[in-house]
Scaffold this motif. Structure first.
Motif, short mmCIF file in Angstrom:
data_model
loop_
_atom_site.label_atom_id
_atom_site.label_comp_id
_atom_site.label_asym_id
_atom_site.label_seq_id
_atom_site.Cartn_x
_atom_site.Cartn_y
_atom_site.Cartn_z
N ALA A 93 -14.26 9.52 -8.33
CA ALA A 93 -14.59 8.14 -8.64
C ALA A 93 -16.03 8.02 -9.13
N ARG A 94 -16.94 8.63 -8.42
CA ARG A 94 -18.34 8.52 -8.79
C ARG A 94 -18.61 9.08 -10.18
N ILE A 97 -17.10 6.90 -12.92
CA ILE A 97 -17.89 5.69 -13.13
C ILE A 97 -19.20 6.00 -13.84
N GLN A 98 -19.83 7.07 -13.44
CA GLN A 98 -21.08 7.45 -14.10
C GLN A 98 -20.81 7.76 -15.57
N GLY A 101 -20.23 4.55 -17.31
CA GLY A 101 -21.51 3.85 -17.36
C GLY A 101 -22.44 4.41 -18.41
N HIS A 102 -22.45 5.71 -18.50
CA HIS A 102 -23.32 6.36 -19.47
C HIS A 102 -22.88 6.02 -20.89
N LEU A 111 -18.99 -2.86 -16.96
CA LEU A 111 -17.86 -2.19 -16.33
C LEU A 111 -17.45 -2.92 -15.07
N VAL A 113 -14.89 -2.69 -11.84
CA VAL A 113 -14.03 -1.71 -11.16
C VAL A 113 -13.05 -2.45 -10.27
#
Lengths: 345, 345
Positions: A93-94, A97-98, A101-102, A111, A113
DNA sequence: ATTCAGAATTGCAACGTTGCATAAGTTGTG
DNA sequence: CACAACTTATGCAACGTTGCAATTCTGAAT
């Protein structure tokens, strides 16, 4: 260097009203429409005018109001990630998302979630997004061959991209890890280490991924001339039970001499059990696992692994989705990620 | 049971326009204003009218347009989570998001996640949220004693809640893990197991958490009459280096007989090194770690741990934030989470 | 019948933006 | 000097909602 609009220096001074198109219009003496047009790059405007507007906008620190744009155009400038509850892949997940996001950094996109608590509600989640016009596009993961969510969004002609392929006739954007290549690599590696009886440990049989791996496993094993076995019934298995399986295997004289694991969580539990049972991996038993987090390499620095870069996947999914939202041709929005082997010793 | 508005059955039929207040007004024969007022629970309306509106709204599947509301009222109905890039706590991001997601379920709020790539940009991130009116409130984590982000949001009088306390004079909402209690518990546990020389392994010295733990550590060690030592310089240490430290410790005759670790990532690496060095934890060396993910208990089922429930923290943070947005008294929005010890054997 | 107070409902304007149709301004042509 | 043909800029309406001021309705009191 100094701006013509000297009031701008304190653009965000307390008491100041928010800067809108109106503000810029007043400052420049142009009309609202002209300012709007200019900021959107209207080519029918004189260069001088465009410069004036751009300068004022910058000096005043103008930021378009999302609600205004959204109300008028219907564009939310939001992409939604449906976050699967699965924990198989640690840190998934992290990183996802990163990665997203990037990729949206510097764009106007935000974004949002939407965690999914139970897989069987997935239709509800998508329905919610569709009904509420939550986003301009959706990213889904853990895709299954005939994924309900995919079907719904195809039917609604709603932009989305899936992490994982499907079997639908209608094409749609996706980005997927090349599970077949992963499996073939793993089998070949084990074979080259002299393994004769290889076992595949794999979980969630609802995903497309599962089928791809199983198929590729049998094919690769046949090609390498080794015995293939699949550990069944590990869907949703508890770590404790998985550990127990490892322990039992360690005591089993007929155990496989090579193992392929596609889930980090299960790898940890299984290896724990195997080691507790007295086996030394790399000597008594070979193992290759799919790696997504930084944890396993720390934990088992001597084990072979094949890496899936989830951060990169997030970025790629986002790029595909944004292109889809902009109306790109779908056939061009289907990409694969190559597995990255990390052989030790 | 059957509705008076029979057209409603196919509320979402293709070609149908979106259902707005206007639609309901037309169907019921009431005015736009009345419908709006009624849906918001206007008490000056006749009960009969209110029922009629409610029935129509339901039958038609009315969903308020977020852009309309936002434009008119300024309310975004969004909360933002600033996602720290730290990986110390495995699965932290996912659990936090799930916790928040669970807490906003059924409300009109959405969650937008803003990944932070580098800690020193944190001011930029907050500025962005403030300038763009991204959300009605913000959740931040990994808070430091004089956190810039906190300062900015206090100054802007912008609703937020921090996971972690600060040292600011002005009070603000927070929810925090009781690190002092954690530390005291851990020290006492080790002491009760006969440890005489305890070492604390702790990372990010920028957080408030760090200071609380260090202070509590010395206090608890003094109280228990044991020697206290802190492993310095582990901020941002690589897992490989941490593992090396474990290995070195194993070979060190003067090593501590008890270890407290507050990070899962470091615990994994350290234990890996200690075990590689031939130590048997629980026999040669005692260890207590802070547990947030399900991974470590799987990995080290015999080790003592103290749990922080991040999912619950996400929920609590959300509840506090929503109350803050609704204007609740700040003093009532500061809560602590009690550590949950899991002693083995 | 007329007045009036209160209850119930409504019209209007505004939030910030964009797209379209139209209006000015500018040049060149006959 | 009138008119066409551009070039450049603008007015207006609309997206869906809400808050307020104003209107209409109801029934009772005169």
């Amino acid at each position: 260097m100094s701006s013509k609009f000297t009031t701008a220096g304190k653009a965000r001074a307390p008491g100041n009203q928010r800067v809108t198109l109106r503000t810029i219009a007043d400052v420049t003496g142009l009309s609202l429409s002209t300012v709007s047009l200019s900021l959107r790059g209207g080519t029918t405007l004189k260069q001088e005018t465009r410069d004036k507007v751009a300068e004022a906008a910058k000096a005043l620190g103008y930021i378009p109001d999302r609600a205004g744009v959204r109300l008028r155009t219907g564009k939310t400038n939001v992409i939604a990630l449906v976050l699967d509850g699965a924990e198989d892949s640690i840190d998934f997940a992290r990183q996802m998302i990163q990665g997203i996001g990037h990729a949206i950094k510097g764009t106007r996109y935000h974004l949002t979630v939407i965690p999914e608590f139970e897989r069987h509600n997935s239709a509800e989640t998508i329905r919610y997004i569709l009904d509420n016009r939550t986003a301009d596009g959706v990213v889904i993961t853990h895709t299954s061959p005939r994924d309900k969510r995919v079907q719904m969004m195809i039917d609604a002609d709603f932009p989305f991209v899936s992490h994982g392929r499907t079997e639908f006739y209608t094409p749609h954007p996706y980005h997927d890890f090349h599970s077949e290549a992963f499996t073939a690599m793993a089998v070949e590696r084990l074979a080259s280490k002299g393994c004769k009886r290889v076992m595949l440990v794999i979980g969630d049989d609802s995903t497309t991924n599962y089928h791809n791996i199983v198929t590729a496993f049998h094919k690769a094993a046949a090609r390498a001339g080794i015995e293939a076995r699949i550990l069944e019934g590990t869907k949703g298995i508890s770590p404790a039970d998985m550990r127990k399986i490892g322990l039992d295997l360690a005591a089993d004289p007929m155990r496989p001499d090579g193992i392929i694991s596609d889930s980090e969580m299960r790898t940890i539990a299984l290896v724990g059990g195997l080691q507790e049972g007295g086996l030394v991996l790399g000597r008594d038993l070979q193992l290759v696992y799919k790696q997504t987090s930084g944890i396993l390499p720390t934990l088992f620095p001597a084990l072979d692994s094949i890496r899936e870069d989830v951060f990169a996947a997030g970025g790629e999914l986002t790029r595909l989705l944004l292109k889809r939202i902009e109306g790109a041709d779908i056939e061009s929005l289907q990409t694969m990620a190559e597995p990255q082997p990390h052989w030790r010793s």
